[in-house]
Design a protein around this motif. Structure first.
Motif, short mmCIF file in Angstrom:
data_model
loop_
_atom_site.label_atom_id
_atom_site.label_comp_id
_atom_site.label_asym_id
_atom_site.label_seq_id
_atom_site.Cartn_x
_atom_site.Cartn_y
_atom_site.Cartn_z
N GLY A 281 -13.79 10.02 -7.46
CA GLY A 281 -13.84 9.23 -6.25
C GLY A 281 -13.55 7.78 -6.55
N GLY A 282 -13.52 7.01 -5.52
CA GLY A 282 -13.26 5.59 -5.66
C GLY A 282 -13.19 4.92 -4.31
N HIS A 283 -12.53 3.80 -4.29
CA HIS A 283 -12.37 3.03 -3.06
C HIS A 283 -10.89 2.95 -2.70
CE1 HIS A 283 -16.40 1.76 -4.22
NE2 HIS A 283 -16.56 1.43 -2.94
N TYR A 284 -10.64 2.63 -1.45
CA TYR A 284 -9.27 2.44 -0.99
C TYR A 284 -9.23 1.36 0.06
CZ TYR A 284 -10.72 5.24 3.04
OH TYR A 284 -11.38 5.71 4.15
N ASN A 285 -8.07 0.74 0.18
CA ASN A 285 -7.79 -0.06 1.36
C ASN A 285 -6.42 0.33 1.86
OD1 ASN A 285 -5.96 -1.95 -0.02
ND2 ASN A 285 -7.80 -2.83 -0.88
N LEU A 286 -6.31 0.35 3.17
CA LEU A 286 -5.10 0.79 3.85
C LEU A 286 -4.65 -0.29 4.81
CD1 LEU A 286 -6.35 4.35 4.93
CD2 LEU A 286 -5.00 3.81 2.89
N ILE A 287 -3.36 -0.42 4.94
CA ILE A 287 -2.79 -1.21 6.01
C ILE A 287 -2.10 -0.23 6.96
CG2 ILE A 287 -1.12 -2.98 6.69
CD1 ILE A 287 -3.35 -4.18 5.08
N PHE A 288 -2.58 -0.18 8.18
CA PHE A 288 -1.95 0.61 9.23
C PHE A 288 -1.07 -0.31 10.06
CE2 PHE A 288 -5.10 3.87 8.47
CZ PHE A 288 -4.55 5.03 8.96
N ARG A 289 0.09 0.20 10.44
CA ARG A 289 0.99 -0.56 11.32
C ARG A 289 1.41 0.34 12.47
NH1 ARG A 289 6.96 -3.00 9.89
NH2 ARG A 289 7.28 -3.98 11.91
N LYS A 290 1.48 -0.24 13.64
CA LYS A 290 1.95 0.50 14.81
C LYS A 290 3.46 0.37 14.88
CE LYS A 290 0.18 1.51 19.33
NZ LYS A 290 -0.71 1.03 20.40
N ILE A 291 4.14 1.50 14.64
CA ILE A 291 5.60 1.55 14.65
C ILE A 291 6.04 2.58 15.68
CG2 ILE A 291 7.67 2.06 13.29
CD1 ILE A 291 6.06 1.21 10.78
N ASN A 292 6.89 2.16 16.60
CA ASN A 292 7.34 3.05 17.68
C ASN A 292 6.16 3.70 18.39
OD1 ASN A 292 10.06 2.50 17.09
ND2 ASN A 292 10.09 4.11 15.54
N ASP A 293 5.13 2.89 18.64
CA ASP A 293 3.93 3.29 19.38
C ASP A 293 3.07 4.31 18.64
OD1 ASP A 293 2.57 2.40 21.67
OD2 ASP A 293 3.01 4.28 22.72
N THR A 294 3.26 4.42 17.31
CA THR A 294 2.48 5.36 16.50
C THR A 294 1.89 4.60 15.31
OG1 THR A 294 3.94 7.18 17.10
CG2 THR A 294 2.58 7.49 15.15
N TRP A 295 0.60 4.81 15.05
CA TRP A 295 -0.05 4.19 13.90
C TRP A 295 0.28 4.98 12.64
CZ3 TRP A 295 -1.89 -0.49 13.98
CH2 TRP A 295 -2.31 -1.04 15.19
N VAL A 296 0.68 4.28 11.58
CA VAL A 296 0.98 4.91 10.29
C VAL A 296 0.47 4.01 9.17
CG1 VAL A 296 2.97 6.29 11.02
CG2 VAL A 296 3.31 3.91 10.30
N ILE A 297 0.18 4.62 8.04
CA ILE A 297 -0.21 3.87 6.84
C ILE A 297 1.07 3.34 6.20
CG2 ILE A 297 -1.28 3.99 4.56
CD1 ILE A 297 -2.87 6.47 5.73
N VAL A 298 1.15 2.02 6.04
CA VAL A 298 2.33 1.42 5.40
C VAL A 298 2.02 0.97 3.98
CG1 VAL A 298 3.44 0.78 7.58
CG2 VAL A 298 1.92 -0.87 6.41
N ALA A 299 0.72 0.82 3.67
CA ALA A 299 0.32 0.46 2.32
C ALA A 299 -1.04 1.08 2.03
CB ALA A 299 0.24 -1.06 2.16
N ASP A 300 -1.18 1.65 0.84
CA ASP A 300 -2.40 2.32 0.41
C ASP A 300 -2.68 1.88 -1.01
OD1 ASP A 300 -4.26 4.15 -0.72
OD2 ASP A 300 -3.43 5.85 0.36
N HIS A 301 -3.86 1.31 -1.23
CA HIS A 301 -4.31 0.96 -2.58
C HIS A 301 -5.57 1.75 -2.84
CE1 HIS A 301 -5.64 -2.35 -5.63
NE2 HIS A 301 -5.52 -1.16 -6.18
N SER A 302 -5.46 2.78 -3.64
CA SER A 302 -6.57 3.68 -3.94
C SER A 302 -6.90 3.60 -5.43
CB SER A 302 -6.24 5.13 -3.57
OG SER A 302 -6.08 5.25 -2.18
N SER A 303 -8.18 3.43 -5.73
CA SER A 303 -8.60 3.38 -7.12
C SER A 303 -9.86 4.18 -7.32
CB SER A 303 -8.82 1.94 -7.55
OG SER A 303 -9.79 1.33 -6.74
#
Length: 141
Positions: free
Chosen positions: A119-141
Motif C-alpha cells: 500500500g501507499g499514498h497517491y495524489n491525482l489530478i482530475f481534469r474535465k475534458i469534453n464534459d467527462t472527468w478523467v485522471i490526467v496525472a497520478d503519483h502513487s507511491s
C-alpha cells in the motif's frame, strides 16, 4: 428589489454548490468503479478512469511514465495475475476543487494479497475534458 437580489444570490450559490457536489460525486464514482474493476481482475476497465492520451502522466516507484498505453502496459506487467492484483481499497484523504476544470485528490491505497499486502499514498489530478472527468496525472507511491 433587495429581496429579489438576495433570492437570486442564494439561488446562484445553491446552484454553484450543487455543481461542485455533482462534480465531486462523479469523481468519487470513477474511483469506486476503478476499485470494482480492479477487484474483478479487469485492468482495462480500471484504466477507463484515466485520460486516454499520450500526455497522461503516471509517477510510480520506477519514475515517470507518459501515455495511456504505456501506463496500461505497466499495470499489466506489474499486476499480471489475481495474486499480484489482490483486493484493492482506496481511502480518500482530500478531495479539493482547484477550478471548474480541475480537482486534486489525495488518498491511500491498499492491496490485500496472498503474496503479501502492499500500500501507499497517491495524489491525482482530475481534469474535465469534453464534459467527462478523467485522471490526467497520478503519483502513487
Amino acid at each position: 428589489m433587495r429581496i429579489l437580489m438576495s433570492f437570486l444570490l442564494a439561488f446562484f450559490l445553491i446552484q454553484h454548490t450543487w455543481a461542485q457536489s455533482a462534480d465531486e460525486q462523479a469523481i468519487r464514482k470513477i474511483l469506486s468503479d476503478q476499485t470494482i474493476a480492479w477487484n474483478n481482475g479487469n485492468i482495462e476497465e480500471f484504466m477507463k478512469g484515466y485520460w486516454n492520451n499520450d500526455s497522461l502522466m503516471f509517477i510510480g516507484k520506477s519514475g515517470v511514465t507518459y501515455g495511456y498505453q504505456n501506463t496500461l502496459m505497466n499495470y499489466k506487467k506489474n499486476y499480471g495475475n489475481a495474486d499480484a492484483m489482490g483486493t484493492l481499497s482506496f481511502d480518500l484523504v482530500k478531495v479539493q476543487r482547484l477550478s471548474p476544470e480541475y480537482y486534486f485528490i489525495v488518498g491511500k491505497w491498499h492491496l490485500k494479497r496472498k503474496i503479501g499486502d502492499v500500500g501507499g499514498h497517491y495524489n491525482l489530478i482530475f481534469r474535465k475534458i469534453n464534459d467527462t472527468w478523467v485522471i490526467v496525472a497520478d503519483h502513487s507511491s
